[in-house]
Structures are given as structure tokens and as C-alpha cells.
Scaffold this motif. Structure first.
Motif, PDB file in Angstrom:
ATOM      1  N   GLU A 208     -15.230   2.073  11.750  1.00 21.18           N
ATOM      2  CA  GLU A 208     -14.865   2.764  10.512  1.00 21.18           C
ATOM      3  C   GLU A 208     -13.557   3.528  10.683  1.00 21.18           C
ATOM      4  O   GLU A 208     -12.718   3.544   9.787  1.00 21.18           O
ATOM      5  N   GLN A 209     -13.382   4.161  11.835  1.00 22.57           N
ATOM      6  CA  GLN A 209     -12.147   4.891  12.105  1.00 22.57           C
ATOM      7  C   GLN A 209     -10.954   3.935  12.169  1.00 22.57           C
ATOM      8  O   GLN A 209      -9.881   4.236  11.675  1.00 22.57           O
ATOM      9  N   TYR A 210     -11.156   2.786  12.784  1.00 24.21           N
ATOM     10  CA  TYR A 210     -10.085   1.782  12.866  1.00 24.21           C
ATOM     11  C   TYR A 210      -9.709   1.278  11.472  1.00 24.21           C
ATOM     12  O   TYR A 210      -8.535   1.190  11.138  1.00 24.21           O
ATOM     13  N   ILE A 211     -10.711   0.975  10.657  1.00 24.20           N
ATOM     14  CA  ILE A 211     -10.457   0.490   9.294  1.00 24.20           C
ATOM     15  C   ILE A 211      -9.730   1.559   8.488  1.00 24.20           C
ATOM     16  O   ILE A 211      -8.749   1.273   7.790  1.00 24.20           O
ATOM     17  N   HIS A 212     -10.164   2.813   8.619  1.00 18.05           N
ATOM     18  CA  HIS A 212      -9.494   3.917   7.928  1.00 18.05           C
ATOM     19  C   HIS A 212      -8.039   4.027   8.379  1.00 18.05           C
ATOM     20  O   HIS A 212      -7.124   4.185   7.561  1.00 18.05           O
ATOM     21  N   SER A 213      -7.827   3.926   9.682  1.00 18.19           N
ATOM     22  CA  SER A 213      -6.476   4.012  10.229  1.00 18.19           C
ATOM     23  C   SER A 213      -5.587   2.881   9.700  1.00 18.19           C
ATOM     24  O   SER A 213      -4.439   3.111   9.311  1.00 18.19           O
ATOM     25  N   GLU A 214      -6.110   1.671   9.693  1.00 13.44           N
ATOM     26  CA  GLU A 214      -5.340   0.521   9.198  1.00 13.44           C
ATOM     27  C   GLU A 214      -5.050   0.654   7.706  1.00 13.44           C
ATOM     28  O   GLU A 214      -3.945   0.339   7.251  1.00 13.44           O
ATOM     29  N   ASN A 215      -6.034   1.118   6.943  1.00 15.95           N
ATOM     30  CA  ASN A 215      -5.811   1.341   5.508  1.00 15.95           C
ATOM     31  C   ASN A 215      -4.738   2.396   5.282  1.00 15.95           C
ATOM     32  O   ASN A 215      -3.881   2.248   4.406  1.00 15.95           O
ATOM     33  N   SER A 216      -4.775   3.473   6.055  1.00 14.99           N
ATOM     34  CA  SER A 216      -3.778   4.535   5.938  1.00 14.99           C
ATOM     35  C   SER A 216      -2.376   4.011   6.245  1.00 14.99           C
ATOM     36  O   SER A 216      -1.420   4.330   5.550  1.00 14.99           O
ATOM     37  N   LYS A 217      -2.282   3.199   7.292  1.00 16.12           N
ATOM     38  CA  LYS A 217      -0.985   2.618   7.653  1.00 16.12           C
ATOM     39  C   LYS A 217      -0.454   1.740   6.518  1.00 16.12           C
ATOM     40  O   LYS A 217       0.733   1.781   6.183  1.00 16.12           O
ATOM     41  N   GLU A 218      -1.327   0.943   5.929  1.00 13.53           N
ATOM     42  CA  GLU A 218      -0.916   0.056   4.838  1.00 13.53           C
ATOM     43  C   GLU A 218      -0.485   0.856   3.611  1.00 13.53           C
ATOM     44  O   GLU A 218       0.513   0.520   2.968  1.00 13.53           O
ATOM     45  N   ILE A 219      -1.212   1.901   3.302  1.00 13.68           N
ATOM     46  CA  ILE A 219      -0.834   2.744   2.164  1.00 13.68           C
ATOM     47  C   ILE A 219       0.544   3.359   2.399  1.00 13.68           C
ATOM     48  O   ILE A 219       1.402   3.326   1.527  1.00 13.68           O
ATOM     49  N   LEU A 220       0.771   3.908   3.597  1.00 15.08           N
ATOM     50  CA  LEU A 220       2.084   4.485   3.908  1.00 15.08           C
ATOM     51  C   LEU A 220       3.180   3.433   3.832  1.00 15.08           C
ATOM     52  O   LEU A 220       4.280   3.698   3.335  1.00 15.08           O
ATOM     53  N   LYS A 221       2.885   2.250   4.322  1.00 10.27           N
ATOM     54  CA  LYS A 221       3.874   1.170   4.292  1.00 10.27           C
ATOM     55  C   LYS A 221       4.258   0.849   2.850  1.00 10.27           C
ATOM     56  O   LYS A 221       5.442   0.709   2.528  1.00 10.27           O
ATOM     57  N   GLN A 222       3.256   0.741   1.988  1.00 11.28           N
ATOM     58  CA  GLN A 222       3.523   0.413   0.584  1.00 11.28           C
ATOM     59  C   GLN A 222       4.255   1.548  -0.126  1.00 11.28           C
ATOM     60  O   GLN A 222       5.171   1.300  -0.915  1.00 11.28           O
ATOM     61  N   ILE A 223       3.890   2.784   0.172  1.00 11.19           N
ATOM     62  CA  ILE A 223       4.586   3.930  -0.427  1.00 11.19           C
ATOM     63  C   ILE A 223       6.041   3.958   0.023  1.00 11.19           C
ATOM     64  O   ILE A 223       6.938   4.238  -0.765  1.00 11.19           O
ATOM     65  N   SER A 224       6.280   3.637   1.286  1.00  7.44           N
ATOM     66  CA  SER A 224       7.657   3.673   1.801  1.00  7.44           C
ATOM     67  C   SER A 224       8.558   2.639   1.128  1.00  7.44           C
ATOM     68  O   SER A 224       9.769   2.797   1.098  1.00  7.44           O
ATOM     69  N   LEU A 225       7.972   1.590   0.560  1.00 12.66           N
ATOM     70  CA  LEU A 225       8.757   0.550  -0.103  1.00 12.66           C
ATOM     71  C   LEU A 225       9.171   0.942  -1.523  1.00 12.66           C
ATOM     72  O   LEU A 225      10.054   0.313  -2.099  1.00 12.66           O
ATOM     73  N   LEU A 226       8.534   1.962  -2.075  1.00 12.55           N
ATOM     74  CA  LEU A 226       8.832   2.379  -3.446  1.00 12.55           C
ATOM     75  C   LEU A 226      10.126   3.177  -3.514  1.00 12.55           C
ATOM     76  O   LEU A 226      10.542   3.798  -2.537  1.00 12.55           O
ATOM     77  N   SER A 227      10.711   3.210  -4.688  1.00 16.20           N
ATOM     78  CA  SER A 227      11.891   4.055  -4.894  1.00 16.20           C
ATOM     79  C   SER A 227      11.444   5.516  -4.874  1.00 16.20           C
ATOM     80  O   SER A 227      10.264   5.818  -5.026  1.00 16.20           O
ATOM     81  N   HIS A 228      12.410   6.424  -4.702  1.00 18.88           N
ATOM     82  CA  HIS A 228      12.092   7.853  -4.641  1.00 18.88           C
ATOM     83  C   HIS A 228      11.331   8.311  -5.878  1.00 18.88           C
ATOM     84  O   HIS A 228      10.405   9.108  -5.777  1.00 18.88           O
ATOM     85  N   LYS A 229      11.718   7.819  -7.043  1.00 22.15           N
ATOM     86  CA  LYS A 229      11.098   8.242  -8.294  1.00 22.15           C
ATOM     87  C   LYS A 229       9.596   7.976  -8.280  1.00 22.15           C
ATOM     88  O   LYS A 229       8.797   8.849  -8.607  1.00 22.15           O
ATOM     89  N   PHE A 230       9.200   6.804  -7.869  1.00 18.81           N
ATOM     90  CA  PHE A 230       7.791   6.442  -7.841  1.00 18.81           C
ATOM     91  C   PHE A 230       7.072   7.140  -6.698  1.00 18.81           C
ATOM     92  O   PHE A 230       5.937   7.585  -6.828  1.00 18.81           O
ATOM     93  N   LYS A 231       7.750   7.232  -5.559  1.00 20.19           N
ATOM     94  CA  LYS A 231       7.161   7.865  -4.387  1.00 20.19           C
ATOM     95  C   LYS A 231       6.815   9.325  -4.686  1.00 20.19           C
ATOM     96  O   LYS A 231       5.721   9.786  -4.364  1.00 20.19           O
ATOM     97  N   GLU A 232       7.735  10.043  -5.325  1.00 21.19           N
ATOM     98  CA  GLU A 232       7.505  11.447  -5.658  1.00 21.19           C
ATOM     99  C   GLU A 232       6.250  11.612  -6.507  1.00 21.19           C
ATOM    100  O   GLU A 232       5.395  12.443  -6.214  1.00 21.19           O
ATOM    101  N   VAL A 233       6.159  10.825  -7.563  1.00 22.51           N
ATOM    102  CA  VAL A 233       5.029  10.941  -8.486  1.00 22.51           C
ATOM    103  C   VAL A 233       3.721  10.641  -7.765  1.00 22.51           C
ATOM    104  O   VAL A 233       2.744  11.392  -7.877  1.00 22.51           O
ATOM    105  N   LEU A 234       3.677   9.571  -6.999  1.00 18.88           N
ATOM    106  CA  LEU A 234       2.439   9.180  -6.323  1.00 18.88           C
ATOM    107  C   LEU A 234       2.018  10.178  -5.249  1.00 18.88           C
ATOM    108  O   LEU A 234       0.835  10.486  -5.105  1.00 18.88           O
ATOM    109  N   ILE A 235       2.972  10.698  -4.514  1.00 19.28           N
ATOM    110  CA  ILE A 235       2.652  11.705  -3.500  1.00 19.28           C
ATOM    111  C   ILE A 235       2.073  12.956  -4.157  1.00 19.28           C
ATOM    112  O   ILE A 235       1.056  13.485  -3.725  1.00 19.28           O
ATOM    113  N   LEU A 236       2.718  13.415  -5.219  1.00 21.35           N
ATOM    114  CA  LEU A 236       2.240  14.624  -5.889  1.00 21.35           C
ATOM    115  C   LEU A 236       0.879  14.404  -6.541  1.00 21.35           C
ATOM    116  O   LEU A 236       0.027  15.288  -6.528  1.00 21.35           O
ATOM    117  N   TYR A 237       0.653  13.222  -7.092  1.00 20.79           N
ATOM    118  CA  TYR A 237      -0.603  12.956  -7.797  1.00 20.79           C
ATOM    119  C   TYR A 237      -1.762  12.724  -6.833  1.00 20.79           C
ATOM    120  O   TYR A 237      -2.799  13.372  -6.919  1.00 20.79           O
TER     121      TYR A 237
END
Length: 184
Positions: free
Chosen positions: A115-144
Motif C-alpha cells: 500500500e505504501q509503494y502504491i501510494h508513493s507511485e501514485n504521488s510521483k505520478e500526480i507530481l509528474k502530471q502537475i509539473s507538465l501543466l502551465s503555471h496558471k493551471f498548476k497554481e489553481v490545482l495546488i491551491l484547490y
């Protein structure tokens, strides 16, 4: 209760003569440092860089307390400063061109190693996808999602239309940016 220098100054009558700005800064640091660190960490993905940015935020806050116009609350103002400092950091150090380091768990999770490994991999994927967004989208999603702000608070903090925030949160803007309007 509305926070201002006068309220804080009167509340601490037992202390010696202290600068009201200093009292207010100490209060703001105690009240908002954790939330601001979370925002900075999500931008930088590095604890030491996050700490440096938050230090810069509070230095800037102290220097500009006299310029605060009470058009918003302190949390909104500090969040905006934090986001701007994070953007400055990314520009100065070209962080946006680097691959994000793996996400370190901010909260301890209990469960099996799987479960910890799956959580870690999911977290990495979420960060990866967020990093691909433009600043405008990244700001909104981080704050929300990570700072748990309402759409209205995000709208006020970033100075953008409420409907724009709503369409980013629901994925409409991200989809249209990624695939182009004609493909939707």
C-alpha cells in the motif's frame, strides 16, 4: 476576529515596548507558515528550497506590512507572495526544466509495504502530471487540492475569474489547452 496591528499590540500589554509590525509578523508566521510551506513544497519539491522561499516570504511580508491595504485578508496576501516567490525561484534556477524529484511523504501513512509503494507511485505520478501543466493551471490545482482553498478564495488570491477557476478544477480548461478546442 479581524487581525490588525492595534489588536495584537493591545493583546500583549505585559511585554515591553515592541514594534507592532514585529508582533503581527510573529502571529502571521505562527498562523500561516505550515500552509505556505505546503504551497512552496508543491512548487519546488525540495524541503530546503521550500524553507528558503518561506523565509523570503516573511521577510517580504515584514518589509511591506505598512503597504498592506486590507483589500484582502492576510492569508490571501501571503499566499500570493508565496506563489510569486516560487515563480521567481523557478525562473532564477530554471527549476521548470528539471525533472521533479520523487515526492517524499508529507504525512506518515500506515499500511502494508504494498500500500505504501502504491501510494508513493501514485504521488510521483500526480507530481509528474502537475509539473507538465502551465503555471496558471498548476497554481489553481495546488491551491484547490493541496491547500484546500475554495474556488472563491483562489479567484481572489490569484485575481482571476471564478468561472476560470471552476473550469480548471473540473478539468475543462486543462483538456482544452492540451487537445485544442477543435478536438473536443
Amino acid at each position: 476576529m479581524e487581525i490588525n496591528k492595534q489588536n495584537l499590540s493591545n493583546a500583549d500589554e505585559t511585554s515591553q515596548v515592541v514594534d507592532p509590525d514585529e508582533i503581527l509578523l510573529n502571529y502571521l508566521m505562527k498562523e500561516y507558515a505550515t500552509k505556505l510551506k505546503r504551497i512552496a513544497y508543491l512548487y519546488t519539491n525540495d524541503h530546503s528550497e521550500c524553507e528558503d522561499i518561506i523565509q523570503e516570504v516573511f521577510i517580504s511580508c515584514y518589509r511591506n506590512l505598512s503597504k498592506f491595504r486590507n483589500e484582502s485578508n492576510y492569508e490571501t496576501w501571503l499566499t500570493r507572495i508565496t506563489i510569486n516567490k516560487c515563480k521567481d525561484h523557478q525562473r532564477l534556477w530554471s527549476i521548470r526544466n528539471l525533472i521533479y524529484m520523487p515526492l517524499k511523504q508529507l504525512v506518515k501513512t500506515e499500511g502494508s509495504a504494498e500500500e505504501q509503494y502504491i501510494h508513493s507511485e501514485n504521488s510521483k505520478e500526480i507530481l509528474k502530471q502537475i509539473s507538465l501543466l502551465s503555471h496558471k493551471f498548476k497554481e489553481v490545482l495546488i491551491l484547490y487540492y493541496f491547500n484546500e482553498m475554495t474556488m472563491q478564495e483562489i479567484s481572489e488570491t490569484l485575481g482571476i475569474n471564478h468561472n476560470t477557476v471552476k473550469s480548471v478544477v473540473t478539468g475543462q480548461k486543462c483538456t482544452s489547452e492540451k487537445f485544442g478546442r477543435e478536438q473536443l
